[in-house]
Design an enzyme around this catalytic site. Structure first.
Site, PDB file in Angstrom:
ATOM      1  CG  ASN A   1      -0.276  -0.145   2.524  1.00 59.05           C
ATOM      2  OD1 ASN A   1       0.799  -0.730   2.608  1.00 59.05           O
ATOM      3  ND2 ASN A   1      -0.873   0.391   3.566  1.00 59.05           N
TER       4      ASN A   1
ATOM      5  CG  ASP B   1      -4.293  -5.266   9.501  1.00 57.92           C
ATOM      6  OD1 ASP B   1      -3.616  -5.362   8.461  1.00 57.92           O
ATOM      7  OD2 ASP B   1      -5.462  -4.840   9.494  1.00 57.92           O
TER       8      ASP B   1
ATOM      9  N   GLY C   1      -7.204   2.163   9.888  1.00 57.58           N
ATOM     10  CA  GLY C   1      -5.871   1.695  10.233  1.00 57.58           C
ATOM     11  C   GLY C   1      -5.439   2.059  11.634  1.00 57.58           C
TER      12      GLY C   1
END
Length: 417
Positions: free
Chosen positions: A97, A307, A326
């Site tokens: 990303n 994550d 996030g």
């Protein structure tokens, strides 16, 4: 690098002769030279003695994001790997990303080169499609040869089922691992939180578990048709656990992971509209948390991940609907898992997963290359902002009570102690 670890309690269920034994460990030039009840310190060697010192095989994280290239203000690769090492991780899989996304072999080479010379080793993912746009397959074979360990359009659904079919068929030619993010975007719509009682009370648009489970069901049907290797990252619902359990009973080559925060927090934390708790997939109910924990214990869920997604303050200090998804996770991963599971289970979860990416698993024995994590599993503390080592500070764990502290790692003939 020469180090002598004194009176380290070894947590290594794979080695029954050493598991839960206190030993001195002598490491010379990155290799475990001697493990014994007492090892005398040679001259000119660093002796490490820590409170309640425990040591295990190095930890592995399959879902870590930084920012470089394109978003260096969020996190550079250098500081990200330093943070990973101080958090106990010797190996991480880097999400694609960035800007631009890594969709060619040269992009993968760049990422690997930027990760050279660090204690924590970086394994990059390449995108599944060109520009991660979900239209045409990227250069999968070339990226694999350059070092990409799997292929993923980060946090984006594969809308076209035929694209997933072709990817699974094609990747079988080189034993490639294909990711599919478990979320149907049409059902998700403009949702920002788990659809349920909490989202209704707060007036937040809901993301039903159906959006995840429908996508997984579709992908599993395609996998059953094509064969190949499929990974479903960061599942979040009880229904997803059930679907994957059924697929494994059929013998399908499917794996899945769960984010630590989906085990530790439920959607009840959203009451304060704190955008640090806005993640994808969303935090779900307490019953989902229990099902995910059970899925890890019985092996349905293959591994757990931090994550870790650094996000700059400009994208978090806004209204909940407008905030980006996030949360940081590396620094709090051990302390949070250690509050949920027994120590043996925690270490097992943190050390498993490499084989899915065809990464060699380390060994804790004389003559093996040192790949070790050092920690103290005891002692509760409140996780604070000054515990965050990342450039960004968007951790949902700030204020949470965690258990245990990480001292650092010894890996690649380097140390973060």
């Amino acid at each position: 690098m020469n180090i002598l670890l004194k009176s380290a309690k070894i947590v290594c269920p794979e080695n029954k002769d050493l598991h839960l034994k206190k030993r001195d460990i002598l490491i010379k030039k990155g290799v475990i030279e001697k493990i014994g009840a007492t090892v005398d310190a040679p001259s000119n060697i660093k002796v490490v003695e820590k409170e309640n010192l425990h040591v295990s095989l190095g930890w592995f994280d399959s879902s870590v994001s930084f920012g470089e290239p394109g978003f260096e203000e969020r996190e550079t690769i250098a500081n990200g790997l330093f943070t990973a090492g101080k958090s106990g991780f010797t190996d991480i899989v880097l999400n694609p990303n960035t800007h631009p996304v890594p969709d060619t072999s040269s992009d993968v080479v760049f990422l690997k080169e930027r990760g050279q010379g660090k204690a924590t080793k970086l394994y990059p993912l390449g995108t599944l499609t060109k520009n991660a746009e979900g239209i045409d397959l990227a250069e999968l074979f070339d990226m694999r040869n350059a070092g990409a360990v799997a292929f993923f359009d980060f946090k984006k659904q594969i809308s076209n089922p035929n694209l997933l079919k072709i990817a699974l068929l094609y990747a079988q030619n080189f034993d490639g691992l294909v990711y599919s993010f478990p979320q149907d975007g049409d059902i998700k719509g403009k949702g920002v939180a788990n659809e349920g009682e909490i989202s209704t009370k707060l007036g937040l648009k809901g993301i039903p578990a159906l959006s995840e489970e429908l996508q997984i069901a579709r992908d599993l049907y395609i996998l059953e048709y094509t064969g190949g290797k499929l990974h479903i990252p960061t599942i979040s619902s009880a229904g997803s656990v059930k679907l994957i359990a059924e697929a494994k009973k059929k013998g399908l080559d499917v794996s899945c992971s769960v984010a630590v925060h989906n085990l530790f927090f439920s959607d009840e934390t959203l009451v304060g509209f704190d955008t640090h708790f806005k993640v994808s997939p969303p935090l779900r109910t307490k019953s989902d948390c229990k099902a995910l924990i059970k899925g890890l214990k019985n092996g349905t869920i293959d591994f757990v991940t931090s994550d870790h997604i650094p996000m700059d303050i400009e994208h978090k200090r806004v209204e909940f609907d407008n905030a980006k998804n996030g949360s940081l996770g590396l620094e709090s991963a051990f302390g949070s898992l250690n509050t949920i599971f027994e120590l043996d289970e925690t270490i097992s979860l943190l050390t498993k997963g490499r084989e899915r990416y065809q990464i060699d698993s380390p060994k804790l024995e004389e003559g093996a290359k040192a790949c070790l994590t050092l920690f103290n599993p005891e002692g509760e503390y409140v996780f604070e902002t000054n515990d965050v080592l990342s450039t960004s500070k968007n951790s949902m764990f700030v204020g949470a009570t965690l258990k245990g502290k990480v001292y650092g790692i010894i890996h690649n003939d380097l140390s973060t102690l």
